[in-house]
Design an enzyme around this catalytic site. Structure first.
Site, PDB file in Angstrom:
ATOM      1  N   GLY A  10      -4.462   8.752 -29.927  1.00 39.98           N
ATOM      2  CA  GLY A  10      -4.641   7.306 -29.922  1.00 39.98           C
ATOM      3  C   GLY A  10      -3.466   6.617 -29.254  1.00 39.98           C
ATOM      4  O   GLY A  10      -2.527   7.271 -28.777  1.00 39.98           O
ATOM      5  N   LYS A  15       1.609  10.920 -27.597  1.00 39.51           N
ATOM      6  CA  LYS A  15       1.020  11.943 -26.711  1.00 39.51           C
ATOM      7  C   LYS A  15       1.791  12.082 -25.400  1.00 39.51           C
ATOM      8  O   LYS A  15       1.975  13.196 -24.925  1.00 39.51           O
ATOM      9  CB  LYS A  15      -0.478  11.670 -26.456  1.00 39.51           C
ATOM     10  CG  LYS A  15      -0.770  10.308 -25.876  1.00 39.51           C
ATOM     11  CD  LYS A  15      -2.245  10.009 -25.956  1.00 39.51           C
ATOM     12  CE  LYS A  15      -2.555   8.677 -25.287  1.00 39.51           C
ATOM     13  NZ  LYS A  15      -1.771   7.516 -25.786  1.00 39.51           N
ATOM     14  N   SER A  16       2.267  10.971 -24.833  1.00 41.92           N
ATOM     15  CA  SER A  16       3.014  11.065 -23.578  1.00 41.92           C
ATOM     16  C   SER A  16       4.348  11.772 -23.791  1.00 41.92           C
ATOM     17  O   SER A  16       4.770  12.578 -22.966  1.00 41.92           O
ATOM     18  CB  SER A  16       3.267   9.681 -22.986  1.00 41.92           C
ATOM     19  OG  SER A  16       2.037   9.045 -22.728  1.00 41.92           O
ATOM     20  N   ALA A  34       1.160   8.717 -12.290  1.00 40.55           N
ATOM     21  CA  ALA A  34       0.796   7.534 -13.089  1.00 40.55           C
ATOM     22  C   ALA A  34      -0.473   6.909 -12.504  1.00 40.55           C
ATOM     23  O   ALA A  34      -0.534   6.630 -11.306  1.00 40.55           O
ATOM     24  CB  ALA A  34       1.933   6.522 -13.060  1.00 40.55           C
ATOM     25  N   THR A  35      -1.458   6.700 -13.357  1.00 41.73           N
ATOM     26  CA  THR A  35      -2.712   6.089 -12.900  1.00 41.73           C
ATOM     27  C   THR A  35      -2.797   4.611 -13.274  1.00 41.73           C
ATOM     28  O   THR A  35      -3.705   3.915 -12.832  1.00 41.73           O
ATOM     29  CB  THR A  35      -3.920   6.819 -13.510  1.00 41.73           C
ATOM     30  OG1 THR A  35      -3.763   6.792 -14.933  1.00 41.73           O
ATOM     31  CG2 THR A  35      -4.007   8.256 -13.023  1.00 41.73           C
ATOM     32  N   HIS A  50       9.070   2.796 -19.213  1.00 40.18           N
ATOM     33  CA  HIS A  50       8.787   4.226 -19.041  1.00 40.18           C
ATOM     34  C   HIS A  50       9.665   4.827 -17.945  1.00 40.18           C
ATOM     35  O   HIS A  50      10.206   5.917 -18.097  1.00 40.18           O
ATOM     36  CB  HIS A  50       7.319   4.445 -18.678  1.00 40.18           C
ATOM     37  CG  HIS A  50       6.400   4.360 -19.856  1.00 40.18           C
ATOM     38  ND1 HIS A  50       6.472   5.224 -20.908  1.00 40.18           N
ATOM     39  CD2 HIS A  50       5.389   3.512 -20.153  1.00 40.18           C
ATOM     40  CE1 HIS A  50       5.562   4.907 -21.809  1.00 40.18           C
ATOM     41  NE2 HIS A  50       4.890   3.870 -21.374  1.00 40.18           N
ATOM     42  N   ARG A  51       9.759   4.098 -16.841  1.00 40.36           N
ATOM     43  CA  ARG A  51      10.545   4.617 -15.696  1.00 40.36           C
ATOM     44  C   ARG A  51      12.002   4.783 -16.082  1.00 40.36           C
ATOM     45  O   ARG A  51      12.628   5.787 -15.745  1.00 40.36           O
ATOM     46  CB  ARG A  51      10.442   3.656 -14.516  1.00 40.36           C
ATOM     47  CG  ARG A  51       9.165   3.890 -13.738  1.00 40.36           C
ATOM     48  CD  ARG A  51       9.140   2.995 -12.509  1.00 40.36           C
ATOM     49  NE  ARG A  51       8.035   3.397 -11.674  1.00 40.36           N
ATOM     50  CZ  ARG A  51       8.149   3.733 -10.393  1.00 40.36           C
ATOM     51  NH1 ARG A  51       9.296   3.679  -9.793  1.00 40.36           N
ATOM     52  NH2 ARG A  51       7.093   4.090  -9.707  1.00 40.36           N
ATOM     53  N   ASP A  82      -0.732  10.979 -16.323  1.00 39.97           N
ATOM     54  CA  ASP A  82      -0.724  10.033 -17.437  1.00 39.97           C
ATOM     55  C   ASP A  82      -1.256   8.688 -16.933  1.00 39.97           C
ATOM     56  O   ASP A  82      -0.524   7.974 -16.253  1.00 39.97           O
ATOM     57  CB  ASP A  82       0.712   9.915 -17.976  1.00 39.97           C
ATOM     58  CG  ASP A  82       0.769   9.260 -19.342  1.00 39.97           C
ATOM     59  OD1 ASP A  82      -0.250   8.717 -19.794  1.00 39.97           O
ATOM     60  OD2 ASP A  82       1.855   9.281 -19.943  1.00 39.97           O
TER      61      ASP A  82
END
Ligand SMILES: Nc1nc2c(ncn2[C@@H]2O[C@H](COP(=O)(O)OP(=O)(O)OP(=O)(O)O)[C@@H](O)[C@H]2O)c(=O)[nH]1
Length: 172
Positions: A10, A15-16, A34-35, A50-51, A82
């Site tokens: 979720g 999860k990442s 990255a999408t 994140h970066r 991801d």
């Protein structure tokens, strides 16, 4: 490590983080595919966060659609995709063929020479969505995960930062 690992969970399940740890256990450089697309400042902030948090050794590739091409170009490098969910969202919103894109992804996975970790949101556990597009999205996500789970050597479900092993075929 299996050729393909699928990690589901979720939002904010960890999860990442888990996926990144699997990839960084391998020798660098690693590809972060990255999408996600930043449509608003909240997403821009998330992406920047994140970066900033990614270790040296990561090479970020942003590709909202042609993930199979990226998997092929970087076939010799450990790669984290991801995430499947934003990729599927992009395909649906632009009315692209999901079966064709899924087929391309599975073919590219089979050609890779370094491990791949795929991350997706489990979106099917709540109530039936009110809107048709949301129902279609939920169904497509469930089907995509099933197809990829068939091909993956390892499938994990992450909840509260903890992995539940759904499938583990060491030789796959
Ligand atoms: N475009 C782009 N997107 C990124 C980058 N880094 C991360 N993202 C996107 O950010 C998304 C994850 O953001 P979050 O919403 O914070 O994660 P989450 O899935 O809720 O949380 P976890 O379950 O803990 O992973 C991924 O799907 C990526 O596509 C980047 O460098 N560029």
């Amino acid at each position: 490590m299996p050729a393909t690992t699928l990690i589901l969970g979720g939002a904010r399940s960890g999860k990442s983080r888990h996926a990144e740890a699997l990839i960084t256990a391998l020798p660098a450089p690693w590809i972060y595919l990255a999408t996600g697309r930043a449509f608003d400042t909240e997403m821009q902030d998330r992406i920047a966060h994140h970066r900033a948090g990614r270790a040296e050794g990561w090479q970020t590739v942003e590709e909202p659609f042609a993930v199979a091409d990226v998997l092929r170009v970087h076939a010799d490098r450990p790669l984290l995709l991801d995430c499947l969910t934003l990729w599927l969202t992009n395909l649906l919103l632009e009315e692209r063929s999901i079966p064709d894109a899924t087929h391309a992804l599975i073919s590219a996975l089979a050609e890779r020479r370094a491990p791949t970790v795929l991350v997706g949101n489990e979106v099917g556990l709540g109530i039936v969505p009110e809107h048709k597009l949301a129902r279609q999205f939920r169904d497509e996500a469930g089907l995509l995960h099933q197809r990829l789970a068939e091909k993956a050597g390892k499938v994990l479900f992450i909840a509260a930062g903890l992995p539940l092993v759904l499938k583990d075929t060491p030789s796959a």
